[in-house]
Motif scaffolding. Sequence first.
Motif, PDB file in Angstrom:
ATOM      1  N   HIS A  23       4.692   3.062   4.671  1.00  0.00           N
ATOM      2  CA  HIS A  23       5.483   2.118   5.450  1.00  0.00           C
ATOM      3  C   HIS A  23       4.843   1.814   6.787  1.00  0.00           C
ATOM      4  O   HIS A  23       4.972   0.703   7.301  1.00  0.00           O
ATOM      5  CB  HIS A  23       6.909   2.660   5.646  1.00  0.00           C
ATOM      6  N   ILE A  31       6.255  -1.740   8.223  1.00  0.00           N
ATOM      7  CA  ILE A  31       7.708  -1.667   8.119  1.00  0.00           C
ATOM      8  C   ILE A  31       8.262  -0.735   9.186  1.00  0.00           C
ATOM      9  O   ILE A  31       9.310  -0.961   9.762  1.00  0.00           O
ATOM     10  CB  ILE A  31       8.121  -1.181   6.724  1.00  0.00           C
ATOM     11  N   HIS A  81       7.346  -1.055  -4.439  1.00  0.00           N
ATOM     12  CA  HIS A  81       8.074   0.222  -4.417  1.00  0.00           C
ATOM     13  C   HIS A  81       8.329   0.750  -5.818  1.00  0.00           C
ATOM     14  O   HIS A  81       8.148   0.053  -6.808  1.00  0.00           O
ATOM     15  CB  HIS A  81       9.422   0.036  -3.704  1.00  0.00           C
ATOM     16  N   SER A 140       8.878  -7.782   3.134  1.00  0.00           N
ATOM     17  CA  SER A 140       7.486  -7.346   3.191  1.00  0.00           C
ATOM     18  C   SER A 140       6.572  -8.298   2.433  1.00  0.00           C
ATOM     19  O   SER A 140       5.357  -8.265   2.601  1.00  0.00           O
ATOM     20  CB  SER A 140       7.329  -5.914   2.667  1.00  0.00           C
TER      21      SER A 140
END
Lengths: 251, 265, 293
Positions: free
Chosen positions: A53, A58, A90, C202
């Motif tokens: 991340h 993020i 993910h 993202s």
Amino acid sequence: MIIDENKSLIVARNVTKYYGPFKALDSVTFTAEPGELVAVAGPSGSGKTSLLHSLAGIIHPDYGEVLVDGNDLAEFQSRKERCSLVGIIHQQYDLVPQLPVIHNVLAGHLGRWGLFTSLLSLVWARDRRQAYDILLQLGIADKIDDKTSKLSGGEQQRVAIARMMIQSPQLVLADEPVASLDPSRAEEGLRLITDLITDSNKTLVITLHSPHLIREYCSRVIGLREGKLIFDLPTSEVYDHHFDQLYDIGH
Amino acid sequence: MKFWPVILTRHRILLLLLVLVFAWSLFSVNWSGSIIHTGGRSSFLKLWLSLFPPDLSPGFLLIASKATWTTFTFAVMGIVLAITLGLPMGVIASGILFERSSVNRVPIIIVFRGLLAGMRAVHELVWAVVLVVAIGLSPVAGIIALGIPYAGILGRIYAELLQSTPRAPIDALSQTGASQLKILFYGYIPAVLPDMLSYTFYRFECSIRAAAILSFIGIQGLGYQIQLSLHDLLFDQVWTLLLFLILLIVLVDLWSTRIRRSLLA
Amino acid sequence: MSKFALIVIATNNTLRHMSFTKGSLFLFGIFIIVSWGFIFLPGDSGFVELFRLETWTNIKIFILRLTGTESDLTPAFFQVDRWIATSKLAYQTLAMSILAMAIAGIGAFLTMVWAARNVSNGDLGGVPSIFGNVMYYLIRANYVVSRAVPELVWAMIIVFFLSPGILPGALALGLHNLGIVGRLTAEVIENLDPASSVSLRSAGASNSQILMYGIMPQAMPHFITYLLYRWEVVIRTTVVVGFVSAGGLGREFILRLNWFHYTDVTLILIWYLLMVIGVDLLSSWLRKIVDAD
């Protein structure tokens, strides 16, 4: 081997991250060159996801810095530039269940598309040909208009990969992408991912917990334990005792 | 590569239909110049100006409070009647009392579900009008008018809840030789009680609105007062009454939500 | 052991650990007793009337009149021209209910996103803004007011500045249900799994794009289900709102009642039941389609 940090794709220096009192990452430092297939290994809670991340931008480290292609993600600019640099898949794929596959795939363009284009595409899909070709490569072209929730786990993974291919970032991050698949599907999935990466000269950082898969598909291994970097070696130099160290077997 | 079938997905057809139907409904309105009343604009303005401030004179506040209390008590009695009628009917309509007996329960279920549906179908105001014509204007007319349709609503939900209880505890109880009625109390009711209470309290909130409306037909209450004030064009009084109504409903809504949260936890 | 004791024990066992509920039930019990006293003790509650022979004779006559057996004239519900005349009114009532749902639907659709706390305070990855928070409270307050005021009261107020007809009634119903559907869908949005939104972010999506690609597709099935479910409730109320807004079957109902044309009243009640059943069936069928996909 002299590593010229100006040319490295990833430079992580003393990255430290706290979640409240819990230290998720402890002064992690490493670099990665373009074209590498880096595996991050370690037990759950060792900081693998946090590392990914922070590479994705993020989360931002409390200390230290992360540079991707020379850019400090903590001070990042437009999402357009960031998403062409880094993308992440993910474990649960996190696709939108109600959307047809094609829109989940074309979502990879959202960083580039304006508002109006994005809306229009939902009604009349732009770049349908492009999406179709990618899905053909991945073997699920016939599912292009199906509702994503109707697909099996392995098929959804390929949709997530297709989205990543459309987004086409220089650095691809994958957090346990095959953990919820059975062994043969997992191998298939990994082969797809790594082939695509090498074919397009991208870089991959992937978390995996299976030493076998790591050895098969990755060129380098980073071992984490309790947020600390334990080892950072080319795959050829990694042995079982390295993994044991991480998982605390026998201590 | 498919083209046409793709464009005409089920969802797109549905959407198109909805848009068409909406457009059709717009055509049914008489969009002439007289759509706004003569003097409508000034009334509208007057209405909004009267909100600042609403009628807060002690005399009127007393009237408003009394009306609120009246409406509240009507709602309470109405829901009590609804439970008293709806619970037994719901139990019978679920058919669980006849599971182990030789009586053929299908016609019984059909009849009772039909009864409940019929009670539900008619709006409480329609019941009220009919009852007033039949037995005259009185509080009891209002309470029954509220109780009957709500009994239908509650009874149907109770029946559905009872029918969907897990079988295992029930079967275990029947092994002990208990009669169906005892199984009802020991097995079914404890299982569905939280959901039943939760839904009943939700309906209680609705019944307050219904009680306010019912009072329009002459039974004392908030609706009646609103009608009076509207007729006299005393908009600031109308706002006061509305504020009381909103306050009452918000309070009951909060209470009801809190109960539901603690029940379903 | 008496059956009453059984009930008390079973209830008590279930509620033992739920003290707030128990307290509430106790409080409610007090309300029941007090309400009973307030309504029935003064003696003018009409309770006594229920048991008088006169009342039941009245009811019997009323029913006979409704069924048309009391007089010798042909009941209205056997006359074709009456059916045709009232079918226009039924059509108008149907249009009123659909217009109401359209108003509720569009209004809720435009506002429900801000009414979801996770959108307004940036949990979905956006930046929390003052604007967002203000909108949240504003819209939620709006919903509360529009839900709390009964449709009929809205209608009575609206009739003051719009001419009688379908529109005031549709507007009143639409406003009331806007609050209901908006709040229900906002709660659904609040409970959405943020994973897909984070994933879209993202991939480079902006707030609006996340809304279009992530939130709306997940919320829409629930939204449509709530609209269809409310339609079933609305059609029952539409007739009643017609009393006030003077449109459709409702107005005719009141007129005929005032003129003592009982069989016409029955005819309208029959139409009413037909429409209620029809909308119930249609709504269930449409809901099945939405759920199945």
